[in-house]
Design a protein around this motif. Sequence first.
Motif, PDB file in Angstrom:
ATOM      1  N   UNK A  27      -3.584  40.496 117.734  1.00 12.58           N
ATOM      2  CA  UNK A  27      -4.766  39.957 118.426  1.00 12.58           C
ATOM      3  C   UNK A  27      -4.677  39.267 119.898  1.00 12.58           C
ATOM      4  N   UNK A  28      -3.342  39.201 120.011  1.00  9.36           N
ATOM      5  CA  UNK A  28      -2.925  38.189 120.891  1.00  9.36           C
ATOM      6  C   UNK A  28      -3.519  38.281 122.231  1.00  9.36           C
ATOM      7  N   UNK A  29      -3.191  39.367 122.909  1.00 11.78           N
ATOM      8  CA  UNK A  29      -3.173  39.862 124.109  1.00 11.78           C
ATOM      9  C   UNK A  29      -3.932  41.023 124.231  1.00 11.78           C
ATOM     10  N   UNK A  30      -5.310  40.992 124.331  1.00 12.16           N
ATOM     11  CA  UNK A  30      -5.988  42.251 124.218  1.00 12.16           C
ATOM     12  C   UNK A  30      -6.744  42.557 125.776  1.00 12.16           C
ATOM     13  N   UNK A  31      -5.990  41.977 126.630  1.00 11.48           N
ATOM     14  CA  UNK A  31      -6.548  42.379 127.698  1.00 11.48           C
ATOM     15  C   UNK A  31      -7.462  41.166 128.365  1.00 11.48           C
ATOM     16  N   UNK A  32      -7.427  40.141 127.402  1.00 11.44           N
ATOM     17  CA  UNK A  32      -8.393  39.049 127.762  1.00 11.44           C
ATOM     18  C   UNK A  32      -7.759  37.946 128.660  1.00 11.44           C
ATOM     19  N   UNK A  33      -8.151  37.394 129.595  1.00 10.71           N
ATOM     20  CA  UNK A  33      -7.627  36.118 130.300  1.00 10.71           C
ATOM     21  C   UNK A  33      -7.056  36.892 131.626  1.00 10.71           C
ATOM     22  N   UNK A  34      -6.652  35.797 132.404  1.00  9.44           N
ATOM     23  CA  UNK A  34      -6.037  36.255 133.525  1.00  9.44           C
ATOM     24  C   UNK A  34      -4.640  36.355 133.397  1.00  9.44           C
ATOM     25  N   UNK A 242      10.100  32.181 129.533  1.00  9.19           N
ATOM     26  CA  UNK A 242      10.166  33.481 130.226  1.00  9.19           C
ATOM     27  C   UNK A 242      11.086  33.334 131.682  1.00  9.19           C
ATOM     28  N   UNK A 243      11.161  32.205 131.996  1.00 12.68           N
ATOM     29  CA  UNK A 243      11.908  31.826 133.305  1.00 12.68           C
ATOM     30  C   UNK A 243      13.445  31.884 132.737  1.00 12.68           C
ATOM     31  N   UNK A 244      13.783  31.408 131.569  1.00 12.26           N
ATOM     32  CA  UNK A 244      15.018  31.447 130.946  1.00 12.26           C
ATOM     33  C   UNK A 244      15.387  32.672 130.502  1.00 12.26           C
ATOM     34  N   UNK A 254       7.366  39.346 133.384  1.00  7.35           N
ATOM     35  CA  UNK A 254       6.378  38.758 132.318  1.00  7.35           C
ATOM     36  C   UNK A 254       4.993  38.499 132.907  1.00  7.35           C
ATOM     37  N   UNK A 255       4.128  38.544 131.822  1.00  7.07           N
ATOM     38  CA  UNK A 255       2.747  38.448 132.211  1.00  7.07           C
ATOM     39  C   UNK A 255       2.055  37.167 131.258  1.00  7.07           C
ATOM     40  N   UNK A 256       1.244  36.656 131.919  1.00  7.23           N
ATOM     41  CA  UNK A 256       0.585  35.378 131.071  1.00  7.23           C
ATOM     42  C   UNK A 256      -0.966  35.492 130.983  1.00  7.23           C
ATOM     43  N   UNK A 257      -1.296  35.140 129.691  1.00  8.17           N
ATOM     44  CA  UNK A 257      -2.685  35.265 129.741  1.00  8.17           C
ATOM     45  C   UNK A 257      -3.259  33.965 128.603  1.00  8.17           C
ATOM     46  N   UNK A 258      -4.302  33.617 128.397  1.00  2.00           N
ATOM     47  CA  UNK A 258      -4.644  32.523 127.463  1.00  2.00           C
ATOM     48  C   UNK A 258      -5.778  33.082 126.591  1.00  2.00           C
ATOM     49  N   UNK A 280      -9.400  25.462 118.163  1.00  3.67           N
ATOM     50  CA  UNK A 280      -8.057  24.882 117.812  1.00  3.67           C
ATOM     51  C   UNK A 280      -7.186  26.142 117.754  1.00  3.67           C
ATOM     52  N   UNK A 281      -7.713  27.538 117.706  1.00  2.00           N
ATOM     53  CA  UNK A 281      -6.882  28.618 117.151  1.00  2.00           C
ATOM     54  C   UNK A 281      -6.237  29.075 118.572  1.00  2.00           C
ATOM     55  N   UNK A 282      -6.747  28.750 119.569  1.00  4.28           N
ATOM     56  CA  UNK A 282      -6.365  29.213 121.116  1.00  4.28           C
ATOM     57  C   UNK A 282      -4.708  28.844 121.309  1.00  4.28           C
ATOM     58  N   UNK A 283      -4.365  30.047 121.978  1.00  6.98           N
ATOM     59  CA  UNK A 283      -2.668  29.858 122.293  1.00  6.98           C
ATOM     60  C   UNK A 283      -2.870  30.316 123.582  1.00  6.98           C
ATOM     61  N   UNK A 284      -1.320  30.033 124.334  1.00  5.55           N
ATOM     62  CA  UNK A 284      -1.085  30.684 125.607  1.00  5.55           C
ATOM     63  C   UNK A 284      -0.042  31.771 125.315  1.00  5.55           C
ATOM     64  N   UNK A 285      -0.207  32.650 126.142  1.00  6.47           N
ATOM     65  CA  UNK A 285       0.979  34.044 125.723  1.00  6.47           C
ATOM     66  C   UNK A 285       1.930  34.040 127.118  1.00  6.47           C
ATOM     67  N   UNK A 286       3.051  34.761 126.815  1.00  6.35           N
ATOM     68  CA  UNK A 286       3.815  35.079 127.720  1.00  6.35           C
ATOM     69  C   UNK A 286       4.288  36.529 127.391  1.00  6.35           C
ATOM     70  N   UNK A 287       4.117  37.851 127.787  1.00  8.09           N
ATOM     71  CA  UNK A 287       4.361  39.016 127.358  1.00  8.09           C
ATOM     72  C   UNK A 287       5.235  39.926 128.365  1.00  8.09           C
TER      73      UNK A 287
END
Length: 366
Positions: A27-34, A242-244, A254-258, A280-287
Amino acid sequence: MDNQGKTANVTRRVFLNHSVLATAGTIAASGIGAASPQAPVAQSVVNLSTEKVIQFSLVVKDAEKVAKRFSEVFGGSWRFYDMRPNQIVLHDKAMGDGSCYLKAAIGNAGGRSFKLIQPVSGQSSYAEFLQKNGEGFYTIGLGTLATHDQIVPALKKAGIGVEMQGDWGNGSKFTILETVEDLGCRIEFSSPANKVSETNLRQTGVFAPTGTSIIDMDRPTFSGGRRFNQVGIVLKDEKKATKRFAELLGIREWRYSSGPPGLTDAFLNGKPVPESAMHSLDVDFGNGWLGDIQIELIKPLGIKPGGCHQWFLDKHGNGIQHVSFGLQEDYDTLVDAMKKAGISSEFSASLVRAGGTGDVSATYFA
């Protein structure tokens, strides 16, 4: 990430008693968020960007028991081994030819190899992990690399130590890099054998299931059956990781989203999440990608009471939380079958997609 349809997901607390490692897209990054690409970095220490994830290893208390439970869920046969590695290095300290004794089970599912390691006696990083974290995912394995003996010293010079290394008796070494703080996970690979001699791995048996598995891994969703195509890593700082990955291993893009915003019908351990706690379920992603598998880096935001990702981070720190396979047209059937088999849902929710184009459903199994 899968951007449409329904999906199912799974956690690290796997196959144990009535638990399993399980399924699907996230469910994490389903095209939502910048989203934004990884900024350019200087030449990496080594370049592993063209390698593939061959194997996942897990540390367990009883390799044979877990292997048989795995087969009940996913099917597939297993080979059992006694393992007594020599020339052990533990946290960059040479331990010599000690009395490290491990049991292992090796099998395949969804296009990946799975290695279950049971510490029996002696010092090992597996025993340390089991004592600190309990059973769960341990390493991402890249298989045999011809450049093993060049990669290890290059990374050591860059500050990356060896968590464990050992010799299998035929000249082949395995190395587990101490990268959990930098990358959120441990990386493992081996060198080619260079001796025609008997190894100190002894096969002790095999197991082939006789019944039908809970999930038919050979049933094609579109073609080729179900394939594990994502690993989810929970960590403290996804952008640092992602930098490491780029600096050390040459894995960029890498692409980021929230988010994910728009969650509905969320349940944690079978209990509904009240509207007041949904944020409180929200997270940040790097893919990003390593070969043909997506690496999903997940940073919980530290908002209480939090969800399963926050709970994982609080309990274990950085680590591999789940493996997934993609878009599943029979999502509801899979979820029902897992629950009927006594495998509990850790987290489930639906996500209303942007533009009102449908929803995505996901379930993490504990």
